[in-house]
Design an enzyme around this catalytic site. Structure first.
Site, PDB file in Angstrom:
ATOM      1  N   ASP A  55      45.143   1.456  37.611  1.00  0.00           N
ATOM      2  CA  ASP A  55      45.777   2.772  37.801  1.00  0.00           C
ATOM      3  C   ASP A  55      46.208   2.970  39.239  1.00  0.00           C
ATOM      4  OD1 ASP A  55      43.765   2.968  35.450  1.00  0.00           O
ATOM      5  OD2 ASP A  55      45.298   4.476  35.122  1.00  0.00           O
TER       6      ASP A  55
ATOM      7  N   GLN B   7      39.826   4.067  24.304  1.00  0.00           N
ATOM      8  CA  GLN B   7      41.203   3.555  24.314  1.00  0.00           C
ATOM      9  C   GLN B   7      41.275   2.107  23.836  1.00  0.00           C
ATOM     10  OE1 GLN B   7      39.823   5.335  26.804  1.00  0.00           O
ATOM     11  NE2 GLN B   7      41.336   6.364  28.057  1.00  0.00           N
TER      12      GLN B   7
ATOM     13  N   ARG C  55      47.083  14.612  36.682  1.00  0.00           N
ATOM     14  CA  ARG C  55      46.024  13.574  36.675  1.00  0.00           C
ATOM     15  C   ARG C  55      46.038  12.890  38.042  1.00  0.00           C
ATOM     16  NH1 ARG C  55      45.261   9.639  31.738  1.00  0.00           N
ATOM     17  NH2 ARG C  55      43.152   9.590  32.598  1.00  0.00           N
TER      18      ARG C  55
ATOM     19  N   GLY D  90      47.931   6.066  30.567  1.00  0.00           N
ATOM     20  CA  GLY D  90      48.276   4.746  31.106  1.00  0.00           C
ATOM     21  C   GLY D  90      49.207   4.947  32.292  1.00  0.00           C
TER      22      GLY D  90
ATOM     23  N   ASN E 141      40.489   1.224  38.057  1.00  0.00           N
ATOM     24  CA  ASN E 141      40.859   1.109  36.646  1.00  0.00           C
ATOM     25  C   ASN E 141      39.824   1.879  35.833  1.00  0.00           C
ATOM     26  OD1 ASN E 141      42.680   0.014  34.669  1.00  0.00           O
ATOM     27  ND2 ASN E 141      41.020  -1.301  33.985  1.00  0.00           N
TER      28      ASN E 141
HETATM   29  O1  MRU Z   1      42.800   7.219  31.224  1.00  0.00           O
HETATM   30  P1  MRU Z   1      43.901   6.301  30.817  1.00  0.00           P
HETATM   31  O2  MRU Z   1      43.871   5.935  29.377  1.00  0.00           O
HETATM   32  O3  MRU Z   1      45.242   6.809  31.282  1.00  0.00           O
HETATM   33  O4  MRU Z   1      43.594   5.010  31.672  1.00  0.00           O
HETATM   34  C1  MRU Z   1      44.371   3.855  31.565  1.00  0.00           C
HETATM   35  C2  MRU Z   1      43.688   2.711  32.155  1.00  0.00           C
HETATM   36  O5  MRU Z   1      42.772   2.818  32.931  1.00  0.00           O
HETATM   37  C3  MRU Z   1      44.168   1.394  31.789  1.00  0.00           C
HETATM   38  O6  MRU Z   1      43.090   0.521  31.686  1.00  0.00           O
HETATM   39  C4  MRU Z   1      45.061   0.821  32.745  1.00  0.00           C
HETATM   40  O7  MRU Z   1      44.861  -0.423  33.060  1.00  0.00           O
HETATM   41  C5  MRU Z   1      46.031   1.369  33.553  1.00  0.00           C
HETATM   42  S1  MRU Z   1      47.510   1.519  32.662  1.00  0.00           S
HETATM   43  C6  MRU Z   1      48.252  -0.021  32.441  1.00  0.00           C
END
Ligand code: MRU
Length: 365
Positions: A246, A205, A94, A55, A256
């Site tokens: 993101d 998730q 990441r 996140g 996202n």
């Molecule tokens: O790969 P992740 O679990 O880190 O990705 C998170 C997301 O894409 C969430 O949907 C997100 O909106 C961003 S964090 C608030």
């Protein structure tokens, strides 16, 4: 927010030992609750890359603590070069969430030129402040987004059905969440809400984390396969879509979790408001075109080829696809600004375009 009735943040310093950062191990939820200890920049890198924490806002705060742990453990005499190297190292864990760069670059600005105990204290202060800042951002996003849910409730006078994708909940942040913050605020203020939770393959998730945290807070919700949203929208079962981000560009393109774009298309086709909730720490002020300029993380294809769940022996993985078949695993997609009804930020709601964004954040001009 709560787990088992007890209030938690997703990250904190160990009580009586400020050399250990503790996080909730999100790889184990919802089946097991475990705290994971982080003692070095390598531990932090591992935790971000392997998604012990995930996140965008939480990745950023964890990376700031990673910089702090690096300073704490540093024994050399050229701390500035060491910090620059560490920042690059952590940023490579990441690529998509811009909060990571926002956090480590902010740390660098604050700590560069300091030494020894001064550097440690400045780094600790920066990390703790960033954590608090993200909590405040989420709280304010919640208040701003609440007005949208209230408006829909006043019009229809029955349960407001909200669809969300992935986990943009408090587990992705420190507290409250981004997409979920308005939902929690509505629920706490007595507005009846129900959440359609996209399972969000391949790591699920939504099914694992969003469903878990909504359940712990007592928010009515239903998990659906990723492909179901369009059908629900066509049949009047979705009043509002709220997702997180993101990385959002200056012109309002939104990166996202993979699959978000398809939800935005379906919402557009069905005239359903599609909002993105995000703190300003998720805005990349340097870029405008999301599709060509946002780096999209590609993860291990095994996340697609195998699926994880709770078996008789505990958490286990099983194969989904033939041994000989290849799999591809893009982590994110970009929803163009034209499909976004608005951005819910800590400074209020704005249109997904450069003029509106800069009106809320004039210093970024
Ligand atoms: O790969 P992740 O679990 O880190 O990705 C998170 C997301 O894409 C969430 O949907 C997100 O909106 C961003 S964090 C608030």
């Amino acid at each position: 927010m709560k787990i088992n009735g007890k209030h938690f943040h997703t990250i904190w310093l160990k009580k009586d030992n400020t050399a250990i950062v503790q996080v909730i191990d999100q790889r184990k939820l919802p089946f097991q609750f475990e705290v994971f200890n982080l003692k070095s920049k390598e531990d932090i890198f591992f935790a971000i890359q392997e998604m012990v924490v995930r996140g965008a806002p939480l990745i950023g705060v964890t990376a700031a603590y990673g910089m702090y742990l690096a300073v704490l453990n540093y024994k050399g005499n050229d701390i500035d070069s060491f910090l620059i190297e560490t920042a690059e190292y952590l940023k490579s864990s990441r690529p998509t969430a811009v909060n990571l760069a926002f956090a480590v670059d902010g740390f660098l600005d604050e700590v560069k030129g300091k030494n020894g105990e001064n550097a440690i204290q400045a780094g600790l202060y920066f990390s703790e402040s960033l954590k608090q800042k993200e909590i405040d951002f989420s709280d304010k996003i919640g208040e701003a987004g609440l007005s949208l849910i209230k408006e829909i409730y006043q019009q229809k006078n029955s349960t407001v059905n909200i669809l969300t994708h992935c986990n943009a909940g408090w587990l992705a942040c420190i507290d409250w969440g981004t997409a979920t913050a308005p939902i929690y605020k509505a629920h706490h203020s007595g507005i009846p809400v129900h959440v359609w939770v996209d399972e969000t393959r391949p790591r699920n998730q939504g099914a694992r984390l969003t469903a878990f945290e909504l359940g712990e807070e007592g928010v009515p919700h239903t998990v659906i396969p990723d492909n179901a949203g369009g059908h629900l929208m066509q049949h009047g079962m979705v009043d509002l879509v709220i997702v997180g981000s993101d990385r959002t560009t200056l012109n309002g393109d939104v990166a996202n979790k993979i699959g978000t774009y398809l939800k935005a298309l379906a919402a557009f086709d069905n005239n359903i408001p599609f909002y993105v909730a995000l703190p300003s720490s998720s805005i990349d002020w340097k870029i405008e075109d999301g599709i060509t300029e946002i780096p999209i993380e590609e993860r291990n294809p095994d996340e697609v080829a195998l699926i994880e769940g709770l078996g008789k022996e505990g958490i286990t993985k099983v194969r989904l696809i033939p041994e000989r078949s290849k799999a591809k695993n893009f982590g994110f997609d970009v929803t163009p600004a034209r499909l976004v009804s608005g951005l819910i930020t800590e400074r209020g709601i704005c249109k997904a375009n450069k003029t509106s964004i800069l009106k809320l954040f004039p210093k970024k001009k």
